[in-house]
Design a protein around this motif. Structure first.
Motif: not given
Lengths: 207, 294
Positions: B36-38, B40-45, B113-121
């Motif tokens: 969960v922290p990873a 959340r961090l991806a989204n925050r970035l 596990r890695s998390y890829l966030a894209v702006r907009g979700g």
């Protein structure tokens, strides 16, 4: 105190959850409903056979709520809900084993399984998996030592004091006594994807 | 509208958000990001709200092409991140990608596990209030496959952050609390739990981290009636090999729970890969009495 005199214990379950152990004779579904009314949507409440899990609140606060609710919700029987009738082909791979284990004929097992009106005590294990209470005490059998890796969808099963229908093909350790076409879980059903919810009543009929 | 075309998935890539709440009463587990922290961090970035959906990538190997200019970030297990136009990206830092850019993740040398966030979700279809893939029940989007087209949600209108967050190393020791059925075990089991070196089994998955080490012996042998589970609960089946419940754990279970991983440390268990060694320590004294109801 619960009706049989045993203490109701609120056990810490990590720093932000608690397991309320009701012992025998108290109704987890009634306590869960009372807690849900008090605690709202932000807390996950899971009633089960003898316990209520409260996930999202520390144990001291949960214990305080349980104390304030007192004996009444623990003793009230669940009311309301629907009655669902389910047709069963009693030809499961464990039917003969169950009959032998219980000292009954296959016909007697079917009669004992179709006689009661069951109540869904709680759901768990899988979406739409309803634990039905009210099983004839003569049919109480243990789970398999090693679960089957795949149980056919719609299998009607018994284990310990409950009976249930497997909503989809999953591993399973219960004793399989029949099959039904009942669709226990369907996301197309909108707001009520589970066929049987806690508090609903179920009857089985042989076909 | 911006979209991502999936070109490769690696061993497993799923859409995840903060999970599905409010359906436990019909047997639906919460699912959601395993670390969960990873997530959340991806989204925050990238300036997303924390419950925006990301792509959870297991052991790297994921690749995609973005249809329009977009901002992305990768957190969690430290993959190499290459793009076909421009310099490689760093884990833990947002990067702007031009339209048509292909992004490719390597296999991380550590972590899982890695998390890829894209702006907009990631704008996958929500089922029962969440876009998470529940690998136990099958609820939610299916695991990603090459050729999938993922829509990206609208521009959130938030400020674009300029954070930089180097990956956190895994914890040396994971804190645990006494479990609700600690008294179902032999007294020695409590010390065995915190003195053993536990090896993560290859059969671990999003449902649970399966550990091999010294067998934990039960004092009570009867069947435990099914009861609710929390993420981080350490269940011990009859074979004595503990399983740490992760994001896709079932709502109830019939094996006694000896201990619970502290919620703030569970991410480290979710980042352990098969063969890694885990160690536990008690977060709180064993002699603290459980609160009693009258």
């Amino acid at each position: 105190m619960s009706p049989d005199g045993s203490a109701v214990r609120t056990i810490p379950y990590g720093p932000r959850a608690a397991l309320i152990d009701l012992g025998d004779g108290s109704d987890p579904a009634a306590l869960a409903a009372a807690l849900r009314a008090r605690l709202g949507e932000g807390v996950t409440i899971v009633p089960a056979a003898r316990t209520v899990l409260v996930d999202g609140l520390d144990a001291e606060l949960v214990a305080a709520h349980v104390d304030q609710l007192g004996a009444a919700p623990r003793m009230a029987a669940s009311a309301g809900g629907e009655t669902i009738t389910i047709a069963v082909d009693y030809d499961g791979p464990d039917l003969a084993w169950t009959a032998a284990r219980c000292g009954m004929s296959v016909e007697e097992v079917v009669a004992a399984h179709t006689a009661p009106t069951y109540v869904c005590a709680f759901c768990g294990f899988a979406p739409g998996f309803a634990y039905l209470s009210g099983l004839d005490p003569r049919l109480v059998v243990p789970r398999r030592e090693a679960p089957r890796t795949s149980v056919p969808s719609g299998s009607v099963a018994i284990a310990a004091e409950h009976t249930a229908i497997y909503p989809r093909s999953t591993p399973g350790g219960w004793r399989l006594i029949g099959r039904s076409d009942a669709v226990m879980w369907d996301l197309e059903r909108g707001s009520r994807p589970a066929l049987v919810e806690p508090g609903d009543r179920v009857r089985f009929v042989a076909r | 509208m911006t979209s991502l075309t999936v070109l490769a998935t690696g061993p497993l890539a799923t859409v995840q958000d903060l999970g599905r709440r409010g359906w436990a009463h019909v047997g639906v587990g919460s699912s959601g990001a395993a670390d969960v922290p990873a997530h959340r961090l991806a989204n925050r970035l990238v300036g997303n709200p924390p419950d925006a959906a990301t792509i959870e990538i297991t052991l790297g190997g994921f690749a995609c092409r973005c249809s329009a200019a977009t901002l992305v970030a990768v957190t969690g297990a430290p993959c190499t991140i290459s793009v076909d136009r421009g310099l490689p990206l760093a884990v833990g830092q947002a990067a702007a990608l031009g339209a048509g850019t292909t992004l490719r993740l390597g296999t991380p040398p550590t972590g899982l596990r890695s998390y890829l966030a894209v702006r907009g979700g990631v704008d996958a279809i929500a089922v029962l209030g969440s876009r998470s893939t529940d690998t136990l029940s099958g609820i939610g989007p299916p695991p990603l496959r090459a050729g999938d087209l993922l829509m990206v949600g609208p521009e959130p209108g938030t400020p674009v952050p300029t954070d930089l967050a180097p990956p956190a190393p895994p914890l040396d020791v994971v804190r645990v609390w006494p479990g609700p059925r600690l008294d179902w075990f032999e007294p020695t089991a409590a010390s065995t739990l915190v003195t053993s070196a536990w090896t993560l089994g290859a059969d671990s998955d999003r449902v649970g981290a399966r550990l091999a080490g010294t067998v934990l012996t039960r004092a009570r042998r009867e069947e435990l009636p099914s009861e609710g589970l929390v993420a981080g609960a350490i269940q011990v089946p009859p074979d004595g090999r503990p399983v740490v419940m992760l994001a896709d754990h079932p709502v109830t279970g019939g094996y006694p729970v000896i201990a619970v991983v502290d919620p703030d440390d569970l991410w480290s268990v979710a980042q352990a890969r098969p063969g890694d060694v885990l160690r536990f320590k008690w977060r709180r004294g064993l002699h603290a009495a459980a609160p009693q109801s009258r």
